[in-house]
Design an enzyme around this catalytic site. Structure first.
Site, PDB file in Angstrom:
ATOM      1  N   GLU A 106       3.660 -21.087  59.134  1.00 35.39           N
ATOM      2  CA  GLU A 106       2.708 -21.008  58.021  1.00 35.39           C
ATOM      3  C   GLU A 106       1.405 -20.373  58.508  1.00 35.39           C
ATOM      4  O   GLU A 106       0.700 -19.705  57.759  1.00 35.39           O
ATOM      5  CB  GLU A 106       2.442 -22.399  57.422  1.00 35.39           C
ATOM      6  CG  GLU A 106       1.792 -22.334  56.050  1.00 35.39           C
ATOM      7  CD  GLU A 106       1.707 -23.686  55.331  1.00 35.39           C
ATOM      8  OE1 GLU A 106       0.806 -24.480  55.671  1.00 35.39           O
ATOM      9  OE2 GLU A 106       2.526 -23.939  54.434  1.00 35.39           O
TER      10      GLU A 106
ATOM     11  N   GLU B 286       4.659 -32.086  44.322  1.00 32.91           N
ATOM     12  CA  GLU B 286       5.594 -33.027  44.958  1.00 32.91           C
ATOM     13  C   GLU B 286       4.908 -34.378  45.173  1.00 32.91           C
ATOM     14  O   GLU B 286       5.453 -35.442  44.850  1.00 32.91           O
ATOM     15  CB  GLU B 286       6.054 -32.503  46.329  1.00 32.91           C
ATOM     16  CG  GLU B 286       7.002 -31.322  46.280  1.00 32.91           C
ATOM     17  CD  GLU B 286       6.273 -29.997  46.362  1.00 32.91           C
ATOM     18  OE1 GLU B 286       5.067 -29.962  45.995  1.00 32.91           O
ATOM     19  OE2 GLU B 286       6.885 -28.998  46.771  1.00 32.91           O
TER      20      GLU B 286
ATOM     21  N   GLY C  45      -4.604 -28.086  56.338  1.00 35.98           N
ATOM     22  CA  GLY C  45      -3.566 -29.103  56.133  1.00 35.98           C
ATOM     23  C   GLY C  45      -2.698 -29.300  57.370  1.00 35.98           C
ATOM     24  O   GLY C  45      -2.440 -30.426  57.797  1.00 35.98           O
TER      25      GLY C  45
ATOM     26  N   LYS D 163       5.388 -21.372  44.116  1.00 36.64           N
ATOM     27  CA  LYS D 163       4.836 -22.494  43.334  1.00 36.64           C
ATOM     28  C   LYS D 163       4.611 -22.060  41.892  1.00 36.64           C
ATOM     29  O   LYS D 163       4.933 -22.782  40.947  1.00 36.64           O
ATOM     30  CB  LYS D 163       3.495 -22.945  43.917  1.00 36.64           C
ATOM     31  CG  LYS D 163       3.578 -23.728  45.202  1.00 36.64           C
ATOM     32  CD  LYS D 163       2.178 -24.247  45.574  1.00 36.64           C
ATOM     33  CE  LYS D 163       2.115 -24.732  47.001  1.00 36.64           C
ATOM     34  NZ  LYS D 163       0.769 -25.030  47.476  1.00 36.64           N
TER      35      LYS D 163
END
Ligand code: F6P
Length: 541
Positions: free
Chosen positions: A345, A206, A259, A507
């Protein structure tokens, strides 16, 4: 831990139908005993069915899971993220100490300090205009291109701290949907726009695709000078260099920053550009203050520990499988989305650190919207639906708009009204009285039937976070509080809160589907996928 779980289940069996309100009758000081405060941030968990015995059992569970030991291991740089073989040290990005912190034998403090200084110099130069476009114009706008942790944190914080904005306007592009980049850039002047490409890995499709579109947009306007409009944030700085971004515009961070935990360092660059280095330091200080509290406060008064344990009680013992986050603070409108990544997550997992399957439910579904908007949408379900959804309210004592004080009074009244209504409800008798007083609507409904519709079961738990004002420091406290709450829950479930293998399969399949979307044969796909591919290509299945 078995005996602690057993105790909790027994306590629940004995008390599940007790009215929360009766706990206040039994203990007039309940609010003080079942709330905790640090640096002005208060956690009230008195509106839950937790009593002193339950709390003691929850604390025993935390001890049995070795939350304190694992917490110390995380803070001291142990390899806590076992499936990726990494330390977990986002706390180092906000630490207010220079005491050595060794990872793999190397002190990471100097590198963190040096990076913060580089970020500050860059941000302040952009803000002042000392660092201008190659054509000598001041940057008016910043576009952050990133997704997940490289988007949600800075976006949430930039919105939250709007009263402190005195830098360039910040915009965010995340979605692969071309509409996002197109609509965002359409409103901007490329000649005065700085594009930050933010990606820990610098491989995320992305971000790379949106970055390419933004670079084309810049090149169309400024040609070869486009590089002067770019900066990058990544833990793979070499890949950023391949895009032609000069080393002085690349801000790196170590792999021990996950992240979704990364807004404290270079990923927070848009925040710093918007509010300035000094305010950003206050944000870091708020996070660090919460770290100190988490490490040193006694268990009963420890906000992250108690917030995690309240979560465990509701999720694992009471069986409530979702949790609503309800900021009565419009500027925290993206907090629920941010927390969805942070919590789901991190803790949406089913395999324990040792490879065993987790026997209990892990992360609940986290969702929410700012009040009062949510009141006019989904609160009906919270009050009268068949599911019980523990609610988490956030509210400031003081707003940033002294000239709109009446708004804030109404906001507070609404926030308090909702948690009161959830706890107290309205009995059938009260509803009967109400109907008797207000009369029946036209039609053939009977008074008793209407009273049923107008009664509220109540006894629905909630916690409230109350803070003085949404300042950078307070935002730092709140975010660090949620991070540590995730940690506490993850330790109790025995999972690794710091990997995210669950995002990989989708993904991989997207990669394999791209050629099929573009016309290649899909014969090895299942029937539904083949049918949808045909439909989306415009031909019949
Ligand atoms: O969705 C998975 C994920 O890896 C998140 O954990 C991460 O925040 C996001 O993608 C973006 O990753 P990166 O910063 O490497 O582009």
């Amino acid at each position: 831990m078995t005996s602690a779980w057993d105790t909790l289940e027994k306590l629940h069996a004995d008390t599940w139908d007790r009215r929360i309100l009766s706990l206040f009758d039994a203990d007039p000081a309940r609010f003080d005993s079942f709330s905790a405060e640090v640096d002005g941030l208060l956690l009230d968990y008195s509106k839950t069915n937790i009593d002193a015995e339950t709390r003691a059992a929850l604390l025993e569970l935390a001890e049995a899971a070795d939350v304190p030991g694992k917490r110390d291991r995380m803070f001291s740089g142990g390899i806590v993220n076992s499936t990726e073989g990494r330390a977990v040290l986002h706390t180092a990005l906000r630490a207010q100490t220079a005491d050595p912190l060794l990872v793999g034998g190397e002190d990471v403090r100097p590198g963190v300090a040096e990076m913060l200084q580089r970020l500050e110099e860059f941000a302040e130069a952009v803000r002042s205009g000392a660092l201008a476009t190659p054509a000598g114009r001041k940057f008016t706008d910043v576009v952050n291109i990133g997704i997940g942790g490289s988007d949600l944190g800075p976006l949430m914080a930039v919105r939250a701290l709007a009263p402190y904005h005195d830098g360039p306007a910040c915009h965010f592009v995340s979605n692969i949907d071309g509409a996002h980049v197109r609509d965002t850039l359409a409103a901007l002047n490329p000649e005065t726009t700085l594009v930050i490409i933010a990606s820990k890995t610098f491989t995320t499709v992305e971000t790379m695709t949106n970055a390419a579109a933004a670079i084309r947009w810049l090149e169309a306007a400024v040609g070869k000078e486009a590089a002067g409009h770019l900066a990058a944030v990544s833990s793979a700085p070499d890949r950023a260099a391949e895009l032609g971004i000069t080393a002085d515009r690349v801000f790196g961070f170590a792999d021990w920053v996950g992240g979704r935990y990364s807004l404290w360092g270079p990923v927070g660059l848009p925040i710093m550009l918007a509010i300035g280095a000094a305010n950003f330091r206050d944000f870091l200080a708020g996070g660090a203050a919460m770290d100190d509290h988490f490490r040193s406060a006694e268990a009963e008064r420890n906000l992250p520990l108690m917030m995690g344990l309240v979560g465990i009680w509701h999720n694992n013992i009471c069986g409530y499988d979702s949790r609503a986050v309800l900021p009565y603070d419009q500027r925290l409108e993206r907090l629920p989305a941010y927390l969805q990544q942070l919590e789901m997550e991190s803790n949406g997992k089913r395999t324990r650190v040792n490879g065993d399957t987790v026997e209990r439910a892990t992360c609940p579904i986290v969702w929410g919207e700012p009040g009062t908007n949510g009141q006019h949408a989904f609160y009906q379900l919270l009050h009268q639906g068949t599911r019980i959804v523990p609610a988490e309210f956030l509210i400031a004592a003081e707003a940033h708009e002294p000239d709109l004080q009446h708004h804030h009074d109404l906001l507070k009244a609404n926030c308090l009204a909702q948690s009161e209504a959830l706890m107290c409800g309205r009995s059938l008798e009260e509803a009967r009285d109400l109907v008797a007083k207000s009369g029946l609507p036209d039609g053939d409904i009977e008074a008793e039937t209407l009273a049923c519709h107008r009664s509220f079961p109540g006894n629905r738990p909630s916690v409230t976070l109350a803070y003085p004002k949404l300042t950078p420091f307070v935002l730092g406290q709140i975010i660090a509080l949620y991070e540590h709450r995730v940690f506490v829950e993850g330790v109790i479930w025995g999972i690794n809160s710091f990997d995210q293998w669950g995002v990989e399969l989708g993904k991989e399949l997207a990669n394999s589907l791209l050629p099929m979307v573009q016309g290649a044969s899909a014969e090895r796909k299942d029937g539904s996928t083949r049918g949808l591919l045909a439909k989306l290509s415009g031909s019949s299945a």
